[in-house]
Scaffold this motif. Sequence first.
Motif, PDB file in Angstrom:
ATOM      1  N   SER A 124       0.830  -1.204   0.000  1.00  0.00           N
ATOM      2  CA  SER A 124       0.000   0.000   0.000  1.00  0.00           C
ATOM      3  C   SER A 124       0.865   1.254   0.000  1.00  0.00           C
ATOM      4  O   SER A 124       1.653   1.484   0.919  1.00  0.00           O
ATOM      5  N   ALA A 166      -5.243   2.599   4.824  1.00  0.00           N
ATOM      6  CA  ALA A 166      -6.227   1.727   5.466  1.00  0.00           C
ATOM      7  C   ALA A 166      -7.472   1.556   4.600  1.00  0.00           C
ATOM      8  O   ALA A 166      -7.961   0.435   4.397  1.00  0.00           O
ATOM      9  N   ARG A 167      -7.967   2.651   4.059  1.00  0.00           N
ATOM     10  CA  ARG A 167      -9.218   2.611   3.292  1.00  0.00           C
ATOM     11  C   ARG A 167      -9.072   1.778   2.019  1.00  0.00           C
ATOM     12  O   ARG A 167      -9.887   0.897   1.739  1.00  0.00           O
ATOM     13  N   SER A 169      -6.625  -0.390   1.254  1.00  0.00           N
ATOM     14  CA  SER A 169      -6.245  -1.777   1.541  1.00  0.00           C
ATOM     15  C   SER A 169      -7.480  -2.589   1.912  1.00  0.00           C
ATOM     16  O   SER A 169      -7.597  -3.773   1.543  1.00  0.00           O
ATOM     17  N   LYS A 170      -8.406  -1.980   2.625  1.00  0.00           N
ATOM     18  CA  LYS A 170      -9.651  -2.659   2.987  1.00  0.00           C
ATOM     19  C   LYS A 170     -10.430  -3.053   1.744  1.00  0.00           C
ATOM     20  O   LYS A 170     -11.017  -4.148   1.683  1.00  0.00           O
ATOM     21  N   GLU A 171     -10.425  -2.185   0.734  1.00  0.00           N
ATOM     22  CA  GLU A 171     -11.136  -2.498  -0.506  1.00  0.00           C
ATOM     23  C   GLU A 171     -10.564  -3.756  -1.161  1.00  0.00           C
ATOM     24  O   GLU A 171     -11.309  -4.622  -1.631  1.00  0.00           O
ATOM     25  N   MET A 173      -8.907  -6.133   0.390  1.00  0.00           N
ATOM     26  CA  MET A 173      -9.252  -7.256   1.270  1.00  0.00           C
ATOM     27  C   MET A 173     -10.659  -7.756   0.990  1.00  0.00           C
ATOM     28  O   MET A 173     -10.897  -8.976   0.912  1.00  0.00           O
ATOM     29  N   GLN A 174     -11.587  -6.850   0.823  1.00  0.00           N
ATOM     30  CA  GLN A 174     -12.973  -7.253   0.558  1.00  0.00           C
ATOM     31  C   GLN A 174     -13.095  -7.936  -0.796  1.00  0.00           C
ATOM     32  O   GLN A 174     -13.832  -8.924  -0.934  1.00  0.00           O
ATOM     33  N   THR A 179      -9.583 -11.529   5.632  1.00  0.00           N
ATOM     34  CA  THR A 179     -10.235 -11.036   6.859  1.00  0.00           C
ATOM     35  C   THR A 179      -9.290 -10.870   8.044  1.00  0.00           C
ATOM     36  O   THR A 179      -9.672 -10.267   9.045  1.00  0.00           O
ATOM     37  N   PHE A 197      -6.686   1.803  10.727  1.00  0.00           N
ATOM     38  CA  PHE A 197      -7.397   0.592  10.297  1.00  0.00           C
ATOM     39  C   PHE A 197      -8.617   0.336  11.176  1.00  0.00           C
ATOM     40  O   PHE A 197      -9.665  -0.102  10.682  1.00  0.00           O
ATOM     41  N   CYS A 200     -11.494   2.213  10.063  1.00  0.00           N
ATOM     42  CA  CYS A 200     -12.081   1.647   8.848  1.00  0.00           C
ATOM     43  C   CYS A 200     -12.784   0.317   9.121  1.00  0.00           C
ATOM     44  O   CYS A 200     -13.277  -0.329   8.192  1.00  0.00           O
ATOM     45  N   VAL A 202     -11.304  -2.429  10.437  1.00  0.00           N
ATOM     46  CA  VAL A 202     -10.416  -3.558  10.172  1.00  0.00           C
ATOM     47  C   VAL A 202      -9.540  -3.809  11.393  1.00  0.00           C
ATOM     48  O   VAL A 202      -8.799  -2.931  11.828  1.00  0.00           O
TER      49      VAL A 202
END
Length: 251
Positions: A124, A166-167, A169-171, A173-174, A179, A197, A200, A202
């Motif tokens: 990231s 964080a934002r 990277s979460k996308e 991950m989804q 998880t 995180f 967000c 996570v």
Amino acid sequence: MVYLLKFGASWILPPGIFFLALWYVAWRLYKKREKGLAGMLAALVFVFYLLCTSLVSERVMGALEATYTPPENPQGDVIIMLGGGAFPDTPDVSGQGTLCSSPANRLLTAARLQRKLDLPIILSGGQVYSDSGPEAVIAKRILMDLGVPEEKIFVEGRSINTTQNARFSKEIMQEQGFTKPILVTSAFHMRRSVLNFEKCGVEVTAYPADYRVNTRHDFHYNKLKPSTSALEDNVLVMQEVLRALVTRYLE
């Protein structure tokens, strides 16, 4: 004798020479009966001097870096490594562009974790300025040089700060169904990163890397010499505290 020479040289070179000059000015003001102004100047210079000593910086930085400890047996399904600066056109073994020292240390830890756990990695970090490098892209090339398969590397190259790290990277991950991320970043940066995180939604396993100070703080007189590296560490801590407050209360 070697240590004494190191200590003496620190007062001839910046920033030490400036402290001596300013204390001389304060002494001259005192002689001219400007005692209030002289005292205030001397006190300000002394505080600034302390911020330039490793006696102070290693304790302040050490306290911040001790917030999280690398777990002996980290559990997760993906590693997330945060960027921290890159040069776009500097020569490298396999092309152009290199990581700055902090993200390079983070990458070394992430690569070793990947080999140990056989997990995919999310890199990231985007291009923050026009003359800085695309961090995640450069990091991917280096990871592949180290033997990490391309299919195990995910590039998040849009973020320009930790909040976006964080934002975005979460996308990923989804999209990929991850998880349980293991977060790799510099130890001084970990507290704020975990906070970002968490905001967000996570939960991460913190795996700090790139330590700047030792965990044991023995005293020797050279820790009283002024240095720009000690000042840099103290400023880093102040920045992290300020940015964490902004993250917690203003973002």
